[in-house]
Design an enzyme around this catalytic site. Structure first.
Site, PDB file in Angstrom:
ATOM      1  N   CYS A   1      27.580  -4.171  18.287  1.00 14.63           N
ATOM      2  CA  CYS A   1      27.020  -3.407  17.166  1.00 14.63           C
ATOM      3  C   CYS A   1      27.395  -4.090  15.843  1.00 14.63           C
ATOM      4  O   CYS A   1      28.540  -4.499  15.643  1.00 14.63           O
ATOM      5  CB  CYS A   1      27.568  -1.979  17.195  1.00 14.63           C
ATOM      6  SG  CYS A   1      26.835  -0.958  15.908  1.00 14.63           S
TER       7      CYS A   1
ATOM      8  N   CYS B   1      32.622   0.355  12.003  1.00 13.23           N
ATOM      9  CA  CYS B   1      33.368   1.618  12.167  1.00 13.23           C
ATOM     10  C   CYS B   1      34.747   1.315  12.790  1.00 13.23           C
ATOM     11  O   CYS B   1      34.822   0.802  13.917  1.00 13.23           O
ATOM     12  CB  CYS B   1      32.585   2.582  13.045  1.00 13.23           C
ATOM     13  SG  CYS B   1      30.846   2.730  12.541  1.00 13.23           S
TER      14      CYS B   1
ATOM     15  N   CYS C   1      35.735   2.156  16.444  1.00 11.39           N
ATOM     16  CA  CYS C   1      34.765   2.003  17.530  1.00 11.39           C
ATOM     17  C   CYS C   1      34.940   0.733  18.362  1.00 11.39           C
ATOM     18  O   CYS C   1      34.893  -0.384  17.833  1.00 11.39           O
ATOM     19  CB  CYS C   1      33.347   2.052  16.980  1.00 11.39           C
ATOM     20  SG  CYS C   1      32.130   2.088  18.331  1.00 11.39           S
TER      21      CYS C   1
ATOM     22  N   CYS D   1      22.983  13.133  27.146  1.00 13.59           N
ATOM     23  CA  CYS D   1      23.017  12.504  25.817  1.00 13.59           C
ATOM     24  C   CYS D   1      23.054  10.983  25.961  1.00 13.59           C
ATOM     25  O   CYS D   1      23.974  10.435  26.570  1.00 13.59           O
ATOM     26  CB  CYS D   1      24.243  13.001  25.063  1.00 13.59           C
ATOM     27  SG  CYS D   1      24.366  12.268  23.423  1.00 13.59           S
TER      28      CYS D   1
ATOM     29  N   CYS E   1      19.559  14.688  24.403  1.00 15.92           N
ATOM     30  CA  CYS E   1      20.196  14.369  23.124  1.00 15.92           C
ATOM     31  C   CYS E   1      20.233  12.852  23.026  1.00 15.92           C
ATOM     32  O   CYS E   1      20.345  12.164  24.052  1.00 15.92           O
ATOM     33  CB  CYS E   1      21.612  14.939  23.086  1.00 15.92           C
ATOM     34  SG  CYS E   1      22.515  14.513  21.576  1.00 15.92           S
TER      35      CYS E   1
ATOM     36  N   CYS F   1      23.285  17.636  16.055  1.00 17.47           N
ATOM     37  CA  CYS F   1      24.644  17.585  16.594  1.00 17.47           C
ATOM     38  C   CYS F   1      25.435  16.707  15.641  1.00 17.47           C
ATOM     39  O   CYS F   1      25.164  15.501  15.539  1.00 17.47           O
ATOM     40  CB  CYS F   1      24.633  16.983  18.006  1.00 17.47           C
ATOM     41  SG  CYS F   1      26.284  16.707  18.682  1.00 17.47           S
TER      42      CYS F   1
ATOM     43  N   ARG G   1      32.109  21.597  19.911  1.00 18.29           N
ATOM     44  CA  ARG G   1      32.288  20.761  21.108  1.00 18.29           C
ATOM     45  C   ARG G   1      33.653  20.074  21.098  1.00 18.29           C
ATOM     46  O   ARG G   1      33.968  19.299  20.184  1.00 18.29           O
ATOM     47  CB  ARG G   1      31.169  19.704  21.154  1.00 18.29           C
ATOM     48  CG  ARG G   1      31.108  18.899  22.454  1.00 18.29           C
ATOM     49  CD  ARG G   1      29.868  17.996  22.461  1.00 18.29           C
ATOM     50  NE  ARG G   1      28.656  18.762  22.261  1.00 18.29           N
ATOM     51  CZ  ARG G   1      28.000  19.413  23.218  1.00 18.29           C
ATOM     52  NH1 ARG G   1      28.432  19.359  24.462  1.00 18.29           N
ATOM     53  NH2 ARG G   1      26.915  20.100  22.939  1.00 18.29           N
TER      54      ARG G   1
HETATM   55  N1  SAM Z   1      25.837   3.915  17.039  1.00 21.10           N
HETATM   56  C1  SAM Z   1      25.553   5.281  16.918  1.00 21.10           C
HETATM   57  C2  SAM Z   1      26.184   5.913  15.697  1.00 21.10           C
HETATM   58  O1  SAM Z   1      27.198   5.432  15.215  1.00 21.10           O
HETATM   59  O2  SAM Z   1      25.644   6.914  15.224  1.00 21.10           O
HETATM   60  C3  SAM Z   1      25.851   6.119  18.129  1.00 21.10           C
HETATM   61  C4  SAM Z   1      27.109   6.017  18.941  1.00 21.10           C
HETATM   62  S1  SAM Z   1      28.651   6.345  18.157  1.00 21.10           S
HETATM   63  C5  SAM Z   1      29.754   5.689  19.376  1.00 21.10           C
HETATM   64  C6  SAM Z   1      28.834   8.100  18.172  1.00 21.10           C
HETATM   65  C7  SAM Z   1      30.126   8.690  17.650  1.00 21.10           C
HETATM   66  O3  SAM Z   1      31.171   8.525  18.596  1.00 21.10           O
HETATM   67  C8  SAM Z   1      30.715   8.163  16.381  1.00 21.10           C
HETATM   68  O4  SAM Z   1      30.093   8.638  15.224  1.00 21.10           O
HETATM   69  C9  SAM Z   1      32.147   8.663  16.454  1.00 21.10           C
HETATM   70  O5  SAM Z   1      32.257   9.933  15.835  1.00 21.10           O
HETATM   71  C10 SAM Z   1      32.392   8.781  17.959  1.00 21.10           C
HETATM   72  N2  SAM Z   1      33.396   7.780  18.397  1.00 21.10           N
HETATM   73  C11 SAM Z   1      33.204   6.456  18.560  1.00 21.10           C
HETATM   74  N3  SAM Z   1      34.337   5.841  18.937  1.00 21.10           N
HETATM   75  C12 SAM Z   1      35.302   6.804  19.001  1.00 21.10           C
HETATM   76  C13 SAM Z   1      36.691   6.793  19.328  1.00 21.10           C
HETATM   77  N4  SAM Z   1      37.345   5.663  19.618  1.00 21.10           N
HETATM   78  N5  SAM Z   1      37.351   7.966  19.309  1.00 21.10           N
HETATM   79  C14 SAM Z   1      36.716   9.113  19.007  1.00 21.10           C
HETATM   80  N6  SAM Z   1      35.401   9.187  18.678  1.00 21.10           N
HETATM   81  C15 SAM Z   1      34.702   8.049  18.671  1.00 21.10           C
HETATM   82  C1  DTB Z   2      30.479  12.357  19.698  1.00 23.72           C
HETATM   83  O1  DTB Z   2      30.755  12.978  18.659  1.00 23.72           O
HETATM   84  N1  DTB Z   2      31.352  11.916  20.585  1.00 23.72           N
HETATM   85  C2  DTB Z   2      30.710  11.193  21.663  1.00 23.72           C
HETATM   86  C3  DTB Z   2      29.206  11.404  21.337  1.00 23.72           C
HETATM   87  N2  DTB Z   2      29.231  12.070  20.079  1.00 23.72           N
HETATM   88  C4  DTB Z   2      28.268  10.282  21.357  1.00 23.72           C
HETATM   89  C5  DTB Z   2      31.135   9.767  21.778  1.00 23.72           C
HETATM   90  C6  DTB Z   2      32.622   9.558  21.867  1.00 23.72           C
HETATM   91  C7  DTB Z   2      32.847   8.104  22.052  1.00 23.72           C
HETATM   92  C8  DTB Z   2      34.269   7.784  22.352  1.00 23.72           C
HETATM   93  C9  DTB Z   2      34.480   6.332  22.488  1.00 23.72           C
HETATM   94  C10 DTB Z   2      33.727   5.679  23.615  1.00 23.72           C
HETATM   95  O2  DTB Z   2      33.726   6.185  24.763  1.00 23.72           O
HETATM   96  O3  DTB Z   2      33.158   4.598  23.386  1.00 23.72           O
HETATM   97 FE1  SF4 Z   3      28.136   0.883  16.012  1.00 20.09          FE
HETATM   98 FE2  SF4 Z   3      30.211   2.173  17.038  1.00 20.09          FE
HETATM   99 FE3  SF4 Z   3      29.666   2.435  14.442  1.00 20.09          FE
HETATM  100 FE4  SF4 Z   3      28.001   3.540  16.295  1.00 20.09          FE
HETATM  101  S1  SF4 Z   3      30.141   4.117  15.903  1.00 20.09           S
HETATM  102  S2  SF4 Z   3      27.432   2.349  14.478  1.00 20.09           S
HETATM  103  S3  SF4 Z   3      28.198   2.023  17.955  1.00 20.09           S
HETATM  104  S4  SF4 Z   3      30.294   0.522  15.477  1.00 20.09           S
END
Ligand code: SAM
Ligand code: DTB
Ligand code: SF4
Length: 328
Positions: free
Chosen positions: A59, A63, A66, A103, A134, A194, A266
């Site tokens: 990506c 973030c 992430c 989702c 979703c 959501c 949630r």
């Molecule tokens: N790329 C898309 C976006 O950012 O909208 C969708 C996927 S992203 C992984 C969805 C959400 O997962 C993020 O906004 C964040 O709140 C949550 N998330 C990602 N990594 C995480 C982590 N290590 N711990 C907790 N929540 C996480």
């Molecule tokens: C949200 O708020 N939490 C979920 C879903 N929306 C997409 C994702 C959590 C991701 C946690 C890190 C991972 O498994 O990559």
């Molecule tokens: Fe990309 Fe992860 Fe950020 Fe979603 S949360 S935009 S997958 S870096």
């Protein structure tokens, strides 16, 4: 300031009011959150959504939490957009295990036109199995949100993640306003929203209060509010973050319940590291939905057997959106 525990739908919360809820005695806060929960929802019913990462890693965003950002070396396996039959099979398995919503998550800044067409087919196939759908695909334009709505998508997940003030310490490649614009496009297209955030990234109590205040003061409350506990993934800038005080996590759930009484709150990422007792406290504080299945997107989640045991021990039932009481 005295805390106002009344469970009414409002969009004019002030910061001192929300801070007063966070700092109320724990038992008062949880008691009133449970009362609000029972005014608006079927008690003992928890909705279950299963996640599938349909496009993983690489990506372009930064973030800091992430594992899927191309900027951090987290060792995850990158995967191109999945094919339709793999998604359909995963959705059928989720339904058989008891999930009511599926989702689909993709590691995009925003989806490209040709990928969106393929995702539309996935949404149609998952709906045909009788599941709610979703998607979480990053930023959307109004036209893209409209395409997803036309495909019959039920919910779009796009999180604010934290307060506007703390946000620049976590993400630099897209702004808080970009996120609000996507949420407005999703709402205008008629999709259910959501939207939530992450606790445990080093934010202050004020940041947590501001996150929930921003969500509650949106023109309409999100139908689903995921509260994630940071999963500190090695290789990400937040890998060394201190663990959240479990009681502060429960408080966050309780304040979300009081501010957005009709929403599904949630209990999201981080359950794998939580004891059964802590999860029970989260349900007592008003959480009424979870992510269900052995994996979140790339990290672990409690396995299905553990969740089924927990539900049995607590007398919880799996339920869908009908959990919302019509009289509320
Ligand atoms: N790329 C898309 C976006 O950012 O909208 C969708 C996927 S992203 C992984 C969805 C959400 O997962 C993020 O906004 C964040 O709140 C949550 N998330 C990602 N990594 C995480 C982590 N290590 N711990 C907790 N929540 C996480
Ligand atoms: C949200 O708020 N939490 C979920 C879903 N929306 C997409 C994702 C959590 C991701 C946690 C890190 C991972 O498994 O990559
Ligand atoms: Fe990309 Fe992860 Fe950020 Fe979603 S949360 S935009 S997958 S870096």
């Amino acid at each position: 300031m005295n805390a106002s525990f009344e469970a009414v739908v409002r969009h004019d919360w002030t910061l001192p009011e929300v801070v007063a809820l966070f700092t109320a005695p724990f038992a008062d806060l949880v008691f009133h959150a449970q009362r609000a929960h029972r005014c608006h929802h079927e008690p003992n019913t928890v909705q279950m959504s299963t996640l599938l990462s349909i496009k993983t890693g690489a990506c372009p965003e930064d973030c800091a939490y992430c594992p899927q950002s191309a900027r951090y070396d987290t060792g995850i396996e990158r995967e191109a957009l999945m094919d339709l039959s793999t998604v359909r099979e995963a959705a059928a398995r989720a339904r058989a295990a008891g999930a009511t919503r599926f989702c689909m998550g993709a590691a995009y800044r925003s989806p490209k036109g040709k990928d969106l067409k393929l995702i539309v087919d996935m949404i149609r196939a998952v709906r045909a199995l009788g599941l709610e759908t979703c998607a979480t695909l990053g930023m959307l334009s109004p036209a893209q949100a409209g395409e997803l709505a036309d495909a019959g998508l039920d919910f779009y997940n796009h999180n604010l993640d934290t307060s506007r003030e703390f946000y620049p310490q976590i993400i630099s490649t897209r702004s808080y306003q970009d996120r609000l614009d996507t949420l407005a496009a999703v709402r205008a297209a008629g999709l259910k929203v959501c939207c939530g955030g992450i606790i445990g990234m080093g934010e202050s109590l004020t940041d947590r209060a501001e996150l929930l205040r921003t969500l509650a003061n949106l023109p309409e409350h999100p139908e689903s509010v995921p509260i994630n506990q940071l999963v500190p993934v090695p290789g990400t800038p937040l890998e060394g973050s201190a663990r959240v005080d479990p009681f502060d996590f429960v408080r966050t759930i309780a304040v979300a319940r009081l501010l957005m009484p009709q929403a599904q709150v949630r209990l999201s990422a981080g359950r794998g590291e939580m004891s059964d007792e802590l999860q029970a406290l989260c349900f007592l504080a008003g959480a009424n939905s979870i992510f269900y299945g052995d994996k979140l997107l790339t990290t672990g989640n409690p396995d299905v057997e553990r969740d089924q045991r927990l539900f049995a021990r607590l007398g919880l039932n799996a339920g869908g959106d009908e959990a919302r009481r019509p009289s509320a």
